[in-house]
Design a protein around this motif. Structure first.
Motif, short mmCIF file in Angstrom:
data_model
loop_
_atom_site.label_atom_id
_atom_site.label_comp_id
_atom_site.label_asym_id
_atom_site.label_seq_id
_atom_site.Cartn_x
_atom_site.Cartn_y
_atom_site.Cartn_z
N PRO A 48 0.79 -1.23 0.00
CA PRO A 48 0.00 0.00 0.00
C PRO A 48 0.83 1.29 0.00
O PRO A 48 0.32 2.34 -0.40
N VAL A 49 2.08 1.23 0.44
CA VAL A 49 2.89 2.45 0.48
C VAL A 49 3.79 2.61 -0.74
O VAL A 49 4.34 3.69 -0.97
N LEU A 50 3.95 1.56 -1.53
CA LEU A 50 4.91 1.60 -2.63
C LEU A 50 4.70 2.75 -3.62
O LEU A 50 5.66 3.40 -4.04
N HIS A 103 -2.72 -1.45 14.29
CA HIS A 103 -1.46 -2.16 14.20
C HIS A 103 -0.90 -2.22 12.78
O HIS A 103 0.27 -2.55 12.60
N TYR A 104 -1.71 -1.90 11.78
CA TYR A 104 -1.31 -2.10 10.39
C TYR A 104 -1.32 -0.78 9.64
O TYR A 104 -2.09 -0.56 8.70
N ALA A 105 -0.43 0.12 10.04
CA ALA A 105 -0.43 1.48 9.48
C ALA A 105 -0.20 1.48 7.97
O ALA A 105 -0.67 2.39 7.28
N MET A 106 0.52 0.50 7.43
CA MET A 106 0.72 0.46 5.98
C MET A 106 -0.62 0.40 5.25
O MET A 106 -0.78 1.03 4.20
N ASP A 107 -1.57 -0.37 5.77
CA ASP A 107 -2.89 -0.47 5.17
C ASP A 107 -3.82 0.64 5.62
O ASP A 107 -4.60 1.17 4.81
N GLU A 108 -3.74 0.99 6.89
CA GLU A 108 -4.73 1.88 7.48
C GLU A 108 -4.47 3.35 7.19
O GLU A 108 -5.41 4.11 6.90
N THR A 109 -3.23 3.78 7.28
CA THR A 109 -2.89 5.20 7.09
C THR A 109 -1.57 5.31 6.32
O THR A 109 -0.57 5.81 6.84
N LEU A 112 -0.30 7.16 3.84
CA LEU A 112 0.34 8.45 3.58
C LEU A 112 0.93 9.06 4.85
O LEU A 112 2.04 9.61 4.83
N GLU A 113 0.21 8.95 5.95
CA GLU A 113 0.72 9.45 7.22
C GLU A 113 1.98 8.68 7.63
O GLU A 113 2.93 9.25 8.15
N LEU A 114 1.96 7.37 7.39
CA LEU A 114 3.12 6.55 7.73
C LEU A 114 4.33 6.94 6.89
O LEU A 114 5.44 7.10 7.42
N ILE A 115 4.14 7.09 5.58
CA ILE A 115 5.25 7.47 4.72
C ILE A 115 5.85 8.80 5.18
O ILE A 115 7.08 8.94 5.26
N ARG A 116 4.99 9.76 5.48
CA ARG A 116 5.49 11.07 5.89
C ARG A 116 6.32 10.96 7.16
O ARG A 116 7.42 11.53 7.26
N ALA A 117 5.85 10.22 8.14
CA ALA A 117 6.59 10.07 9.40
C ALA A 117 7.93 9.39 9.18
O ALA A 117 8.96 9.85 9.68
N VAL A 118 7.92 8.30 8.42
CA VAL A 118 9.13 7.51 8.24
C VAL A 118 10.14 8.23 7.35
O VAL A 118 11.33 8.33 7.69
#
Length: 276
Positions: free
Chosen positions: A33-35, A234-240, A242-248
């Motif tokens: 989902p983040v790719l 627990h599954y930020a890649m699926d759930e959020t 864009l927010e995860l990419i920005r943080a990481v």
């Protein structure tokens, strides 16, 4: 065993190399989902399948975080990556912390997404029965995913997550990995590390919480940061994603900027402007 190469896929062409390790319920497709929205000019990501998962579903092994870390380091050698950052989701965070323990001089930055702490995660008897029988009981996998996303997700998504989990994992390996990530303690081997370390937790996850992370990750890593995503479980890649990419990626991009990463605690969307 010595010649085993972790199946992997490379994404991006950037000079900052990153190895990403999936969690207990999925193979490297967990990062799908983040790719599309990763910064592939700044970073090059190697997404791996641990033994017992994905293309390594039939690979023999001990199925432990120690072995997983050795496999990650062997892959880095094969790729010619002397220094790299590591990202691990849940169980995968245990693996990448083992990488830090074994070869801290090679790790640029450490990221844990809903990270299992280096102290393990002992489960009370009722939860242990639920988790330990999940290898052969898809209904238990579904219950765990539902629990760790706060009971907020659609039934069809839960069903899809379970199907993927069953299809991509070997039951024996799945069960053995549980013993490793829940029961092994190696916090003494990482405590005091100055490698910049980011933990991303989801507010809807009742298990690997921000409070647990403050008591473990934030205490062990001298240059640590915590970001809590309000809309994730627990599954930020699926759930959020864009927010995860920005943080990481904001964290990875700050490599060498030590002033921005010391003992920080934040929540995406809290209005302070530090994390978007």
């Amino acid at each position: 065993m010595a010649s085993f190469v972790l199946p992997h896929a490379l994404h991006g062409r950037g000079s900052h190399k990153v190895i990403a390790v999936h969690g207990w319920f999925a193979d490297r497709s967990a990062f799908d989902p983040v790719l599309p929205d990763l910064d592939q000019d700044a970073f090059q990501y190697a997404l791996v399948d641990l033994r017992g998962y994905g293309e390594a579903r039939g690979a023999a092994g001990a199925y432990t975080s120690v072995e997983g870390a050795a496999d990650v380091l062997a892959l880095a050698d094969r790729l010619g990556w002397d220094r790299f950052s590591v990202v691990g989701h849940s169980m995968g965070a245990s693996v990448v912390q083992r990488v830090l323990a074994a070869a801290g001089h090679r790790v640029r930055r450490l990221v844990g997404i809903s990270p299992v702490p280096a102290s393990g995660l002992p489960l009370p008897p009722q939860q242990w029965e639920l988790f330990s029988s999940a290898a052969h009981t898809p209904e238990n996998r579904r219950a765990i995913i539902d629990l760790t996303t706060g009971g907020q997700r659609p039934a069809a998504w839960l069903d899809r997550m379970v199907r993927r989990s069953v299809e991509c994992s070997d039951p024996k390996a799945f069960r053995s990995w549980l013993d490793s990530w829940s029961g092994e303690t190696f916090s003494a081997e990482v405590e005091g590390s100055a490698v910049p370390a980011l933990a991303v937790t989801g507010a809807l996850d009742p298990a690997l919480t921000a409070d647990l992370t403050r008591a473990t990750w934030m205490r062990w890593y001298a240059n640590s940061r915590l970001v809590e995503l309000p809309s994730a479980g627990h599954y930020a890649m699926d759930e959020t994603p864009l927010e995860l990419i920005r943080a990481v990626e904001d964290f990875l991009r700050a490599d060498g900027d030590s002033d921005s990463d010391s003992d920080s605690d934040d929540s995406i969307g809290n209005g302070d402007g530090r994390d978007g």
